[in-house]
Scaffold this active site. Structure first.
Site, PDB file in Angstrom:
ATOM      1  N   ASN A 113      -2.159   2.293   5.481  1.00  0.00           N
ATOM      2  CA  ASN A 113      -1.330   1.134   5.133  1.00  0.00           C
ATOM      3  C   ASN A 113      -1.182   0.319   6.407  1.00  0.00           C
ATOM      4  O   ASN A 113      -0.810   0.876   7.441  1.00  0.00           O
ATOM      5  CB  ASN A 113       0.022   1.644   4.627  1.00  0.00           C
ATOM      6  CG  ASN A 113       1.065   0.548   4.460  1.00  0.00           C
ATOM      7  OD1 ASN A 113       2.245   0.831   4.471  1.00  0.00           O
ATOM      8  ND2 ASN A 113       0.665  -0.680   4.292  1.00  0.00           N
ATOM      9  N   GLY A 114      -1.483  -0.978   6.351  1.00  0.00           N
ATOM     10  CA  GLY A 114      -1.311  -1.831   7.521  1.00  0.00           C
ATOM     11  C   GLY A 114      -2.550  -2.651   7.797  1.00  0.00           C
ATOM     12  O   GLY A 114      -3.426  -2.790   6.946  1.00  0.00           O
ATOM     13  N   ARG A 151       4.039  -0.718  -4.714  1.00  0.00           N
ATOM     14  CA  ARG A 151       3.709  -1.182  -3.368  1.00  0.00           C
ATOM     15  C   ARG A 151       2.333  -1.849  -3.297  1.00  0.00           C
ATOM     16  O   ARG A 151       1.992  -2.462  -2.282  1.00  0.00           O
ATOM     17  CB  ARG A 151       3.715  -0.003  -2.390  1.00  0.00           C
ATOM     18  CG  ARG A 151       5.031   0.697  -2.281  1.00  0.00           C
ATOM     19  CD  ARG A 151       4.919   1.880  -1.352  1.00  0.00           C
ATOM     20  NE  ARG A 151       4.736   1.463   0.014  1.00  0.00           N
ATOM     21  CZ  ARG A 151       5.709   1.272   0.880  1.00  0.00           C
ATOM     22  NH1 ARG A 151       6.957   1.462   0.518  1.00  0.00           N
ATOM     23  NH2 ARG A 151       5.463   0.899   2.110  1.00  0.00           N
ATOM     24  N   LYS A 177      11.568 -16.868  -9.088  1.00  0.00           N
ATOM     25  CA  LYS A 177      11.423 -15.815 -10.110  1.00  0.00           C
ATOM     26  C   LYS A 177      10.420 -16.247 -11.165  1.00  0.00           C
ATOM     27  O   LYS A 177       9.573 -15.469 -11.582  1.00  0.00           O
ATOM     28  CB  LYS A 177      12.764 -15.524 -10.810  1.00  0.00           C
ATOM     29  CG  LYS A 177      13.788 -14.755 -10.037  1.00  0.00           C
ATOM     30  CD  LYS A 177      13.570 -13.267  -9.991  1.00  0.00           C
ATOM     31  CE  LYS A 177      12.808 -12.859  -8.786  1.00  0.00           C
ATOM     32  NZ  LYS A 177      13.453 -12.815  -7.511  1.00  0.00           N
ATOM     33  N   GLU A 181      15.923 -19.748  -6.144  1.00  0.00           N
ATOM     34  CA  GLU A 181      15.629 -18.384  -6.589  1.00  0.00           C
ATOM     35  C   GLU A 181      15.117 -18.387  -8.032  1.00  0.00           C
ATOM     36  O   GLU A 181      14.194 -17.646  -8.378  1.00  0.00           O
ATOM     37  CB  GLU A 181      16.898 -17.519  -6.430  1.00  0.00           C
ATOM     38  CG  GLU A 181      16.841 -16.117  -7.003  1.00  0.00           C
ATOM     39  CD  GLU A 181      15.775 -15.214  -6.380  1.00  0.00           C
ATOM     40  OE1 GLU A 181      15.079 -15.626  -5.451  1.00  0.00           O
ATOM     41  OE2 GLU A 181      15.635 -14.079  -6.869  1.00  0.00           O
ATOM     42  N   CYS A 223       0.849  -1.178   0.000  1.00  0.00           N
ATOM     43  CA  CYS A 223       0.000   0.000   0.000  1.00  0.00           C
ATOM     44  C   CYS A 223       0.884   1.227   0.000  1.00  0.00           C
ATOM     45  O   CYS A 223       1.862   1.307   0.728  1.00  0.00           O
ATOM     46  CB  CYS A 223      -0.944   0.093   1.189  1.00  0.00           C
ATOM     47  SG  CYS A 223      -2.333  -1.016   1.084  1.00  0.00           S
ATOM     48  N   TRP A 266      -2.969  -2.680  -1.731  1.00  0.00           N
ATOM     49  CA  TRP A 266      -2.777  -4.132  -1.819  1.00  0.00           C
ATOM     50  C   TRP A 266      -3.702  -4.697  -0.753  1.00  0.00           C
ATOM     51  O   TRP A 266      -3.455  -4.570   0.443  1.00  0.00           O
ATOM     52  CB  TRP A 266      -1.319  -4.507  -1.555  1.00  0.00           C
ATOM     53  CG  TRP A 266      -1.048  -5.968  -1.769  1.00  0.00           C
ATOM     54  CD1 TRP A 266      -0.796  -6.588  -2.952  1.00  0.00           C
ATOM     55  CD2 TRP A 266      -0.992  -6.984  -0.761  1.00  0.00           C
ATOM     56  NE1 TRP A 266      -0.602  -7.939  -2.747  1.00  0.00           N
ATOM     57  CE2 TRP A 266      -0.718  -8.201  -1.412  1.00  0.00           C
ATOM     58  CE3 TRP A 266      -1.158  -6.989   0.617  1.00  0.00           C
ATOM     59  CZ2 TRP A 266      -0.600  -9.407  -0.740  1.00  0.00           C
ATOM     60  CZ3 TRP A 266      -1.043  -8.198   1.296  1.00  0.00           C
ATOM     61  CH2 TRP A 266      -0.759  -9.391   0.616  1.00  0.00           C
ATOM     62  N   HIS A 312      14.679 -38.823  -4.427  1.00  0.00           N
ATOM     63  CA  HIS A 312      13.891 -39.057  -3.209  1.00  0.00           C
ATOM     64  C   HIS A 312      12.458 -38.549  -3.368  1.00  0.00           C
ATOM     65  O   HIS A 312      11.763 -38.364  -2.381  1.00  0.00           O
ATOM     66  CB  HIS A 312      14.572 -38.397  -2.009  1.00  0.00           C
ATOM     67  CG  HIS A 312      15.927 -38.969  -1.725  1.00  0.00           C
ATOM     68  ND1 HIS A 312      16.108 -40.206  -1.156  1.00  0.00           N
ATOM     69  CD2 HIS A 312      17.163 -38.493  -1.992  1.00  0.00           C
ATOM     70  CE1 HIS A 312      17.404 -40.465  -1.063  1.00  0.00           C
ATOM     71  NE2 HIS A 312      18.063 -39.439  -1.571  1.00  0.00           N
ATOM     72  N   LYS A 342       5.468  -5.072  -3.603  1.00  0.00           N
ATOM     73  CA  LYS A 342       6.800  -4.988  -3.002  1.00  0.00           C
ATOM     74  C   LYS A 342       6.671  -4.485  -1.563  1.00  0.00           C
ATOM     75  O   LYS A 342       5.606  -4.047  -1.149  1.00  0.00           O
ATOM     76  CB  LYS A 342       7.645  -4.023  -3.829  1.00  0.00           C
ATOM     77  CG  LYS A 342       9.110  -4.375  -3.782  1.00  0.00           C
ATOM     78  CD  LYS A 342       9.859  -3.870  -4.949  1.00  0.00           C
ATOM     79  CE  LYS A 342      11.328  -4.181  -4.797  1.00  0.00           C
ATOM     80  NZ  LYS A 342      11.652  -5.550  -5.240  1.00  0.00           N
ATOM     81  N   GLU A 366       6.840 -16.229  -9.739  1.00  0.00           N
ATOM     82  CA  GLU A 366       6.375 -14.864  -9.437  1.00  0.00           C
ATOM     83  C   GLU A 366       5.863 -14.130 -10.668  1.00  0.00           C
ATOM     84  O   GLU A 366       4.832 -13.476 -10.615  1.00  0.00           O
ATOM     85  CB  GLU A 366       7.554 -14.029  -8.899  1.00  0.00           C
ATOM     86  CG  GLU A 366       7.763 -14.048  -7.419  1.00  0.00           C
ATOM     87  CD  GLU A 366       8.940 -13.172  -7.018  1.00  0.00           C
ATOM     88  OE1 GLU A 366      10.064 -13.373  -7.533  1.00  0.00           O
ATOM     89  OE2 GLU A 366       8.733 -12.283  -6.181  1.00  0.00           O
TER      90      GLU A 366
HETATM   91  N1  HGA Z   1      -5.855  -3.332   5.482  1.00  0.00           N
HETATM   92  C1  HGA Z   1      -6.053  -2.308   4.484  1.00  0.00           C
HETATM   93  C2  HGA Z   1      -4.727  -1.790   3.975  1.00  0.00           C
HETATM   94  C3  HGA Z   1      -3.953  -2.862   3.283  1.00  0.00           C
HETATM   95  C4  HGA Z   1      -2.469  -2.699   3.261  1.00  0.00           C
HETATM   96  O1  HGA Z   1      -1.842  -1.911   3.946  1.00  0.00           O
HETATM   97  N2  HGA Z   1      -1.790  -3.563   2.459  1.00  0.00           N
HETATM   98  O2  HGA Z   1      -0.414  -3.569   2.461  1.00  0.00           O
HETATM   99  C5  HGA Z   1      -6.905  -2.817   3.351  1.00  0.00           C
HETATM  100  O3  HGA Z   1      -7.071  -4.032   3.164  1.00  0.00           O
HETATM  101  O4  HGA Z   1      -7.431  -1.990   2.621  1.00  0.00           O
END
Ligand code: HGA
Length: 610
Positions: A99-100, A27, A487, A483, A2, A74, A506, A605, A490
């Site tokens: 964010n969080g 992000r 990659k 790795e 985020c 995100w 194995h 990221k 991803e």
């Molecule tokens: N929890 C919030 C913010 C998401 C976030 O920080 N993602 O890294 C949401 O889901 O909108």
């Protein structure tokens, strides 16, 4: 994850917010939105998908404002929908980006619903908007409402808030997620990282855990976790605009793969300039911290974890001390046996990786205070929480799939292994000189590996239609196989597994058939003959082999066995050189499949959530 940006200025902030969000898009890219104070009203534009779509909508709305906040999401709580996109608004008056993760969001939601607040999203974030609104309604300023609200939150947050009743103020708070203030001339900013505001200012204040801040046109005021005014140092960022631009490249990942000779060269230069493998490389306290280290515990996630796995071979071989490597999210919830003489090494590109930070805190709580952070972002949280620091000089890494951060982490870890070996009397001067010389030649060898791109790109067409792939290696090349597989999954979404080549029989050999491409990393090291036997085992089952070897490993192409050779074997640093072709293979396979290389689905990221 985020991205947050906010601005208060004497000019229209909408273009600033949009540009900032474009730079923060790496992000999180599930949705994007802005809210601005326009006239007497809070106006908001949100869209699922990319910032560009939200930008078009904002242009169509003709938004123009002096105060605003923006967000690129995100999703953690609630699906990827417009109603879950930030900013969230309370009572048409207050807008907030977050964010969080708010861990007590359910209890807060019930309480606020009982108070009459109506929820329009499934996010954890919306409770914060209503909670601040509720406190604001008790009287006091927006800042004091924010300060009261955050004391009732459990979890992690970076917040930026505006309110139409406080048209000259932007407020912000930080706990567990990065947030900085940008200081301009007659304008001030808040952002998740400096890239969002660098075209407006380079003067920044990194908020500390528990800080809140009030921004006006004229200045910023920061308050600590007890709401006491506090002076925080002003830093001048040296991030270059060029490092944030694509230039002639098609993708940031491509650019960053090609920047590796420079990034590794700069990181090696830091080692050479410091006088070689000296404890001072890791900070002022390093000589005393490293002197009596009995063992090393590396903690990291994802690609950084694979850098740690590679380093274990170097540390045990060169320094002669035991080294364990753990995935941070596992270590932090495991009952560990602390050892005060153990060196705790955390590896994180961003320095904000939440699980790695929590693992570090947990390691310290077990009485282990010999801590070293290997990180690419100065002033980020993990280095600040560590006694010793090695900053890699990769420059800004924007592509979600890490490339240059990985190889420069390997350089840093190699320097650590040699330094520990030297401090423990395991290496004589001649050997130390040889190892420094090997590092000096590394950028050239990496460039040679990059020159193989046309050959690797030609293989990508064989990979693109496949559903699965196996990557094999032994010794220090086993983590490179891991790795390579990471990659590929991803960015191309092909299911890939990395295995130690000796482990094949194995279990995973059962998967091998004509549809399963098998990538083998087989340089001319002590294990080459063993790897050759493993290749025969695969060929005997009809598996198609794609071998990355070096000039000395005497592999020849044959039916079902394709070989690409790096020009020469570079000895102990060979895993760094062999990281390059596996990165290029993933990149070109993703190109052939038409995926979004820099923004692969479901990922982002800087993983600042659990
Ligand atoms: N929890 C919030 C913010 C998401 C976030 O920080 N993602 O890294 C949401 O889901 O909108």
């Amino acid at each position: 994850m985020c991205g947050i940006v906010g601005a208060i200025a004497n000019r229209d902030v909408v273009p600033l917010l949009v540009e900032g969000l474009k730079r923060l898009e790496y992000r999180g890219y599930d949705s994007a939105g802005i809210a601005v104070l326009s006239g007497e009203a809070v106006r908001r534009v949100r869209r699922t998908g990319r910032v560009a779509e939200m930008e078009a909508a904002a242009l169509a709305e003709g938004l123009d404002a002096r105060l605003g906040i923006g967000h690129t999401r995100w999703a953690t709580h609630g699906g990827v929908t417009e109603s879950n996109a930030h900013p969230h608004i309370s009572h048409g008056e207050l807008a907030l980006v977050h964010n969080g993760i708010i861990e007590n969001h359910e209890a807060q939601r019930q309480r606020l619903e009982a108070l009459g607040y109506e929820f329009t999203s499934q996010t954890d974030t919306e409770v914060v908007a209503h909670l601040i609104h509720h406190h604001r309604a008790q009287g006091g300023s927006l800042l004091s409402a924010l300060q009261a609200a955050v004391k009732e939150l459990h979890g992690a947050y970076a917040l930026a808030v505006i309110d139409k009743r406080d048209p000259t103020t932007l407020v912000a708070a930080r706990m567990g997620c990065p947030l900085l203030l940008g200081l301009g001339e007659g304008e001030n900013f808040v952002a998740s990282d400096v890239s969002a505001i660098v075209s407006a200012t380079r003067r920044v204040i990194f908020l500390e855990e528990g800080d809140t801040a009030e921004l006006t046109i004229d200045g910023v005021h920061v308050f600590d976790a007890d709401d006491a005014p506090v002076a925080r140092e002003v830093h001048v960022s040296d991030v270059s605009l060029a490092s944030l631009e694509l230039g002639p490249y098609r993708h940031f990942m491509q650019k960053e793969i090609h920047e590796q000779p420079r990034a590794i060269g700069d990181t090696v230069e830091g080692i050479v300039d410091a006088g070689g493998f000296d404890a001072g490389l890791f900070g002022k306290e390093a000589a005393s911290v490293l002197a009596d280290v009995e063992s090393v515990q590396i903690l990291a996630c994802g690609t950084s974890y694979y850098a740690g796995l590679t380093a274990r071979y170097w540390i045990e071989a060169l320094a002669g001390i035991p080294c364990a490597v753990d995935i941070a999210s596992e270590y932090r919830y495991r009952k560990v046996v602390g050892n005060p003489k153990q060196l705790i090494v955390t590896i994180s590109q961003s320095g904000e990786t939440l699980d790695t930070m929590e693992a570090l805190k947990y390691a310290k709580a077990q009485g282990q205070d010999k801590t070293l952070s290997i990180c690419n972002v100065p002033e980020s949280a993990i280095p600040r929480a560590s006694r010793l620091v090695f900053l890699t000089r990769a420059g800004a890494e924007i592509g979600v799939a890490s490339t240059k951060a990985f190889t420069t982490q390997l350089v840093a870890l190699f320097a650590l292994a040699v330094t520990l070996g030297k401090l423990r009397g395991q290496l004589d001067e001649a050997r130390e000189g040889e190892l420094l010389e090997a590092l000096r030649h590394l950028p050239g060898s990496v460039q040679h590996a990059l020159n193989l791109e046309p050959q690797v790109a030609a293989w990508a067409s064989s990979f693109a239609p496949r559903q699965h792939a196996l990557f094999l290696g032994r010794g220090t090349h086993y983590p490179i196989a891991l790795e390579g597989a990471l990659k590929l999954k991803e960015i191309s979404y092909i299911h890939a597994e990395g295995y130690p080549a000796g482990e094949l029989k194995h279990g995973p050999l059962a998967l091998v058939d004509t549809q399963m491409p098998v990538v083998v990393i087989a340089p001319n090291d002590a294990l080459l003959e063993k790897v050759k036997s493993n290749i025969q085992e695969v060929r005997a089952r009809g598996g198609e082999m794609f071998v990355f070897a070096d000039a000395d490993s005497s592999f020849s192409e044959s039916e079902g066995v394709h070989v690409i050779r790096t020009p020469r074997h570079v000895g102990i640093l060979s895993p760094i050189v062999h990281a390059i072709p596996v990165q290029m293979l993933a990149y070109h396979t993703a190109l052939a499949r038409g995926t979004d290389v820099d923004k692969p689905r479901n990922l982002a990221k800087s993983v600042t959530v659990e």
